[in-house]
Design a protein around this motif. Sequence first.
Motif, PDB file in Angstrom:
ATOM      1  N   TYR A   1      42.272  46.682  53.456  1.00 17.32           N
ATOM      2  CA  TYR A   1      43.349  46.850  54.437  1.00 17.32           C
ATOM      3  C   TYR A   1      44.453  47.761  53.910  1.00 17.32           C
ATOM      4  CZ  TYR A   1      47.096  45.516  57.670  1.00 17.32           C
ATOM      5  OH  TYR A   1      48.104  45.538  58.590  1.00 17.32           O
ATOM      6  N   TYR A   2      44.869  47.551  52.656  1.00 21.30           N
ATOM      7  CA  TYR A   2      45.966  48.341  52.100  1.00 21.30           C
ATOM      8  C   TYR A   2      45.513  49.700  51.585  1.00 21.30           C
ATOM      9  CZ  TYR A   2      49.084  44.416  52.701  1.00 21.30           C
ATOM     10  OH  TYR A   2      49.841  43.417  53.255  1.00 21.30           O
TER      11      TYR A   2
ATOM     12  N   GLY B   1      39.215  44.041  56.442  1.00 22.85           N
ATOM     13  CA  GLY B   1      39.706  45.375  56.129  1.00 22.85           C
ATOM     14  C   GLY B   1      40.561  45.973  57.224  1.00 22.85           C
ATOM     15  N   GLU B   2      40.526  45.372  58.406  1.00 22.07           N
ATOM     16  CA  GLU B   2      41.336  45.868  59.527  1.00 22.07           C
ATOM     17  C   GLU B   2      42.402  44.865  59.946  1.00 22.07           C
ATOM     18  OE1 GLU B   2      38.898  47.229  62.763  1.00 22.07           O
ATOM     19  OE2 GLU B   2      37.314  47.869  61.407  1.00 22.07           O
ATOM     20  N   THR B   3      42.390  43.680  59.325  1.00 20.32           N
ATOM     21  CA  THR B   3      43.330  42.615  59.652  1.00 20.32           C
ATOM     22  C   THR B   3      44.160  42.286  58.418  1.00 20.32           C
ATOM     23  OG1 THR B   3      41.824  41.673  61.290  1.00 20.32           O
ATOM     24  CG2 THR B   3      43.536  40.216  60.434  1.00 20.32           C
ATOM     25  N   ASP B   4      45.469  42.148  58.594  1.00 22.10           N
ATOM     26  CA  ASP B   4      46.331  41.744  57.489  1.00 22.10           C
ATOM     27  C   ASP B   4      46.166  40.250  57.252  1.00 22.10           C
ATOM     28  OD1 ASP B   4      48.427  41.851  55.538  1.00 22.10           O
ATOM     29  OD2 ASP B   4      49.755  40.949  57.021  1.00 22.10           O
TER      30      ASP B   4
ATOM     31  N   ASP C   1      50.616  46.794  62.303  1.00 18.29           N
ATOM     32  CA  ASP C   1      50.284  45.400  62.586  1.00 18.29           C
ATOM     33  C   ASP C   1      51.486  44.465  62.486  1.00 18.29           C
ATOM     34  OD1 ASP C   1      47.505  45.786  63.050  1.00 18.29           O
ATOM     35  OD2 ASP C   1      47.219  46.049  60.904  1.00 18.29           O
TER      36      ASP C   1
ATOM     37  N   ARG D   1      46.849  41.239  63.407  1.00 15.67           N
ATOM     38  CA  ARG D   1      46.369  42.570  63.757  1.00 15.67           C
ATOM     39  C   ARG D   1      47.054  43.030  65.029  1.00 15.67           C
ATOM     40  NH1 ARG D   1      40.340  44.583  65.541  1.00 15.67           N
ATOM     41  NH2 ARG D   1      40.520  46.733  64.795  1.00 15.67           N
TER      42      ARG D   1
ATOM     43  N   CYS E   1      39.101  41.958  51.374  1.00 12.21           N
ATOM     44  CA  CYS E   1      39.669  42.408  52.649  1.00 12.21           C
ATOM     45  C   CYS E   1      40.912  43.279  52.457  1.00 12.21           C
ATOM     46  CB  CYS E   1      40.035  41.202  53.520  1.00 12.21           C
ATOM     47  SG  CYS E   1      38.618  40.301  54.173  1.00 12.21           S
ATOM     48  N   LEU E   2      41.750  42.925  51.503  1.00 12.70           N
ATOM     49  CA  LEU E   2      43.026  43.618  51.350  1.00 12.70           C
ATOM     50  C   LEU E   2      42.975  44.801  50.395  1.00 12.70           C
ATOM     51  CD1 LEU E   2      45.466  40.560  51.266  1.00 12.70           C
ATOM     52  CD2 LEU E   2      44.911  42.030  53.210  1.00 12.70           C
TER      53      LEU E   2
ATOM     54  N   PRO F   1      50.375  50.118  57.746  1.00  5.58           N
ATOM     55  CA  PRO F   1      50.351  48.903  58.564  1.00  5.58           C
ATOM     56  C   PRO F   1      51.691  48.544  59.202  1.00  5.58           C
ATOM     57  CG  PRO F   1      50.570  48.307  56.259  1.00  5.58           C
ATOM     58  CD  PRO F   1      50.476  49.807  56.302  1.00  5.58           C
TER      59      PRO F   1
END
Length: 359
Positions: free
Chosen positions: A38-39, A268-271, A50, A256, A30-31, A44
């Motif tokens: 995400y990163y 991928g869209e949420t920290d 976020d 988010r 995810c990150l 962000p």
Amino acid sequence: MTDALSLDEQIDLQIRTNGPMSVATYMGLCLTHPTRGYYKGADPFGQGGDFITAPEISQMFGELIGFNLVNLWQQMGEPKAFTLLELGPGRGTLMADILRVACRAPGFRDGLQLRLFETSPNLLAAQKDRLESYDPQWIQNFDDFPQGPLLVVANEFFDAMPIRQFVRRPDGWHERVIGLVEDKRAFGLSPTPIPAASMPDAVADAEIDAVFEVCFAAAEVLSHLAKAVARLGGSILAIDYGYAASQTGETLQGVRRHAYADVLDTPGETDLSAHVDFGALANVARQSGLAVEPLATQGQFLTRMGIGERKNALQKANPGAAADIQSGHDRLIGKDQMGELFKVFCAHSPGLQPAGFAP
């Protein structure tokens, strides 16, 4: 083939192919997925992102860390060459504030070798813009530093490292995993308990259904840095939300657009982040031969570093911004805001006395 799939689809495909994945594997995808993590995406930080970090709230945060670092540099005899490394520099705001203060000390700028560790390509441009005059270099590992002491700063870095979760059941501890139930991602448990000897003594008496989180990635990073500091001299300063001793408790969370979000939704869209076990990091640092200061809250550290006096000076110099300066001060040290939640960790060469910590 998989490049055409969304991260959602890639994760589900991996689960269908290989079976349930660990929380750490999920967080890592995810990150930091090479193209869809995400990163790897948009900036962000700030109101349009976020979340907002301390350096974005007030310049005082970075300035006081700058004073801390100059004091250590002076204690080490004002070395003619030293490395200043920041982990996860964001937009470069924190380091810019640190260096604006620190470089006023004669000789500090001359000896500075600035290193940055960053995984987000979209933040590199902002870092270059803010820090170009200091000739920064970006590193990919923690094994090769120039000669001279090493000063490390990490603000909200370790909380984003992937964790594994274990749940206490009547027959022992089982790792929490992520699988699919009716084509939707869901948490479950590995059917095989891990050996009891693998768990720390601090959770030996944990209740049934207690959750224990461990971050092997954070321990590995700190081990590399601690060994470098032990060899070269210097310190590691880390600011994050976390706890002083290993304990049970579930802290994994998603954020988010400045609101809490389900960690299993919109990968991928949420920290994603989790509280840092500073007790575990302290053990790693001591094993490498470093001294570790008593963990301070952010409020304690900044107050000892003189944030009250700095606030007054800024308000006097900028009366039109007095209310904003006060608001930033209160947000950084307030017990009901960042002051108690965030902790300040410092490991260093024996003999140094870092400012901002209880004697």
